[in-house]
Design a protein around this motif. Structure first.
Motif, PDB file in Angstrom:
ATOM      1  N   GLU A 172      -3.213   0.023   7.149  1.00 41.04           N
ATOM      2  CA  GLU A 172      -2.372   0.029   6.342  1.00 41.04           C
ATOM      3  C   GLU A 172      -3.132   0.019   4.763  1.00 41.04           C
ATOM      4  OE1 GLU A 172      -3.523  -4.115   7.291  1.00 41.04           O
ATOM      5  OE2 GLU A 172      -2.740  -2.337   8.403  1.00 41.04           O
ATOM      6  N   ASN A 230      -1.553   2.323   1.942  1.00 38.85           N
ATOM      7  CA  ASN A 230      -0.816   1.680   0.842  1.00 38.85           C
ATOM      8  C   ASN A 230      -1.670   1.764  -0.509  1.00 38.85           C
ATOM      9  OD1 ASN A 230       1.696   1.139   2.088  1.00 38.85           O
ATOM     10  ND2 ASN A 230       0.764  -0.384   3.049  1.00 38.85           N
ATOM     11  N   ASP A 231      -3.125   1.846  -0.159  1.00 36.03           N
ATOM     12  CA  ASP A 231      -4.025   1.606  -1.579  1.00 36.03           C
ATOM     13  C   ASP A 231      -4.895   3.002  -1.523  1.00 36.03           C
ATOM     14  OD1 ASP A 231      -6.280   0.997  -2.959  1.00 36.03           O
ATOM     15  OD2 ASP A 231      -5.660  -0.896  -2.896  1.00 36.03           O
ATOM     16  N   PRO A 264      -2.750   6.731  -1.623  1.00 34.73           N
ATOM     17  CA  PRO A 264      -1.880   6.873  -2.637  1.00 34.73           C
ATOM     18  C   PRO A 264      -2.428   6.677  -4.276  1.00 34.73           C
ATOM     19  CG  PRO A 264      -1.049   5.316  -1.216  1.00 34.73           C
ATOM     20  CD  PRO A 264      -2.263   5.589  -0.610  1.00 34.73           C
ATOM     21  N   ARG A 280      -2.230   9.902  -6.773  1.00 33.89           N
ATOM     22  CA  ARG A 280      -1.695   9.683  -8.293  1.00 33.89           C
ATOM     23  C   ARG A 280      -2.649  10.234  -9.142  1.00 33.89           C
ATOM     24  NH1 ARG A 280      -0.374   4.349  -6.057  1.00 33.89           N
ATOM     25  NH2 ARG A 280       1.619   4.218  -5.549  1.00 33.89           N
ATOM     26  N   VAL A 320       1.619   7.964   4.898  1.00 32.48           N
ATOM     27  CA  VAL A 320       1.859   7.914   3.657  1.00 32.48           C
ATOM     28  C   VAL A 320       3.011   8.623   2.859  1.00 32.48           C
ATOM     29  CG1 VAL A 320       0.724   8.370   1.207  1.00 32.48           C
ATOM     30  CG2 VAL A 320      -0.929   7.766   3.000  1.00 32.48           C
ATOM     31  N   VAL A 331       5.819   6.302   3.925  1.00 30.98           N
ATOM     32  CA  VAL A 331       6.150   4.778   3.406  1.00 30.98           C
ATOM     33  C   VAL A 331       6.368   4.949   1.979  1.00 30.98           C
ATOM     34  CG1 VAL A 331       4.677   2.777   2.982  1.00 30.98           C
ATOM     35  CG2 VAL A 331       4.592   3.873   5.095  1.00 30.98           C
ATOM     36  N   HIS A 332       5.696   6.142   1.198  1.00 24.31           N
ATOM     37  CA  HIS A 332       5.971   6.376   0.005  1.00 24.31           C
ATOM     38  C   HIS A 332       6.281   7.527  -0.738  1.00 24.31           C
ATOM     39  CE1 HIS A 332       3.066   2.819  -0.560  1.00 24.31           C
ATOM     40  NE2 HIS A 332       2.360   3.345   0.186  1.00 24.31           N
ATOM     41  N   GLU A 369       7.765   8.139  -3.217  1.00 24.04           N
ATOM     42  CA  GLU A 369       7.866   8.172  -4.588  1.00 24.04           C
ATOM     43  C   GLU A 369       6.547   8.989  -5.095  1.00 24.04           C
ATOM     44  OE1 GLU A 369       5.344   4.977  -3.674  1.00 24.04           O
ATOM     45  OE2 GLU A 369       7.104   5.577  -3.052  1.00 24.04           O
ATOM     46  N   LEU A 370       5.837   9.106  -4.140  1.00 20.38           N
ATOM     47  CA  LEU A 370       4.412   9.830  -4.558  1.00 20.38           C
ATOM     48  C   LEU A 370       4.545  11.232  -4.634  1.00 20.38           C
ATOM     49  CD1 LEU A 370       1.799   8.069  -2.041  1.00 20.38           C
ATOM     50  CD2 LEU A 370       2.002   7.854  -4.708  1.00 20.38           C
ATOM     51  N   ASP A 372      11.402   9.271   7.685  1.00 21.80           N
ATOM     52  CA  ASP A 372      11.391   9.074   6.309  1.00 21.80           C
ATOM     53  C   ASP A 372      10.690  10.070   5.659  1.00 21.80           C
ATOM     54  OD1 ASP A 372      13.079   6.860   6.578  1.00 21.80           O
ATOM     55  OD2 ASP A 372      11.518   5.425   6.570  1.00 21.80           O
TER      56      ASP A 372
END
Length: 361
Positions: free
Chosen positions: A117, A121-122, A125, A129, A155, A158-159, A161-162, A291
């Motif tokens: 994770e 998560n880190d 991403p 960005r 990724v 879970v994200h 928005e990326l 998702d």
């Protein structure tokens, strides 16, 4: 009766001479492969990560749609830049693509408790960005290999928005029940409730890099047993010998695996096969592959024993809402399908087409 010597009179003189030169360079001198790395510079760093930008080729018009390489844990990022003439990084640069690599530092004592994770998560991403910022907010194509493919899809799940344009996963097993090589491990785990290997992993804290290298080699024992005869039979094929040398360099320089991440792979992927259900329980939330909305392409190697084609193509069953799930097959084993001698005419062509189909307008 055939002559086993180098100077087989049935072989043309030029071929025999080339075989002598090749074997001398391969066995005695420093080798045949040009292992010069494709030029790059580090543009960002963080805990257990480095983000590098490959230097664009002069005179080649740039193409929209930057690429970020996502390697698996434990494996050297050299998988994307194996050798000159057989480098996926160089291939994309020659096509005008802005190409980046998120790399992982050697595991330290303080990192042994990091789970997957942390990368989902880190590490990944943050790299996405930064690459997007470098290109004015453009969406980024993720190109990944092995476990890196599972992490990349994770990724995207879970994200949302990326700024992710697409995910390409090469040799990524989405269903471990379809990996025959894992059956003994799964049997032992079920018989012991996962305690034997799990306790050992917890005790040592991390998997040392020599053990990781040995594990990768163990998955191809027949290949290694046949290696001397293969080298002999291909002694006049300089490119083949260069590929052997480059693969050996990669296999002999694996990175250590964080203990907690190893335990997650063992229990949740190998034992419980959670990825195949499309839902993986993380420490803080459920990762649901339904998702994932971005386009995904998976490529399976026809001779891959670590990630057979059925295990790779299972992605189609767990990504119901992806904009597209493209399934491809290419020749090669686990590494060969990504960067083998024939990859430029097979896997890389699939990638070029998929990326072009999903570049931003």
């Amino acid at each position: 009766m055939s002559t086993p010597a180098l100077f087989d009179p049935k072989r043309p003189f030029a071929q025999r001479r080339q075989a002598v030169v090749n074997l001398w360079d391969f066995l005695v001198r420093r080798g045949i492969a040009d292992l010069t790395r494709t030029p790059s510079e580090i543009i960002d760093t963080g805990r257990a990560r480095r983000l590098s930008r490959y230097t664009p080729k002069p005179g080649i018009p740039p193409v929209d749609g930057p690429i970020l390489f996502v390697p698996p844990l434990g494996a050297q990022s050299l998988c994307f830049d194996l050798r000159q003439g057989c480098s996926l990084a160089e291939h994309f640069l020659l096509g005008g693509r802005s190409t980046y690599l998120v790399d992982y530092d050697e595991v330290k004592t303080a990192d042994k408790d990091l789970g997957i994770e942390f990368w989902i998560n880190d590490v990944i991403p943050a790299a996405i960005r930064r690459v997007s910022e470098e290109h004015g907010g453009a969406k980024v194509h993720l190109v990944s290999w092995s476990l890196g493919g599972l992490m990349s899809v994770g990724v995207a799940a879970v994200h949302p928005e990326l700024p992710i344009a697409s995910v390409t996963a090469v040799g990524s097993p989405f269903d471990m029940s379809k990996v025959p090589l894992m059956r003994p491990l799964r049997f032992i785990g079920k018989a012991t409730g996962g305690r034997v290997l799990g306790t050992g992993i917890r005790a040592i804290g991390s998997i040392p890099s020599p053990v990781v290298s040995l594990g990768f080699k163990a998955t191809a024992i027949p290949t290694y047993l046949r290696k001397p005869m293969k080298i002999w039979s291909k002694r006049d094929d300089r490119d083949f010998l260069a590929q052997i040398q480059a693969v050996d360099a990669l296999m002999n320089n694996m990175l250590a695996y964080p203990g907690r991440a190893t335990l997650q792979v063992y229990l949740q992927m190998a034992m419980r096969n959670e990825v195949a259900t499309g839902k993986v329980q993380g420490p803080n939330r459920l990762v649901d592959f339904a998702d994932v909305r971005v386009p995904v392409m998976v490529i399976g190697g026809s001779a891959d024993v670590l990630a057979p084609v059925p295990a790779v193509h299972h992605a189609a069953d767990i990504l119901p809402n992806s904009a597209e799930v493209r399934l491809e097959v290419a020749p090669g084993g686990h590494l060969g399908v990504l960067t083998g001698a024939m990859a430029h005419a097979t896997s890389w062509k699939h990638m070029d087409q998929f990326l072009a189909d999903h570049d931003e307008a």
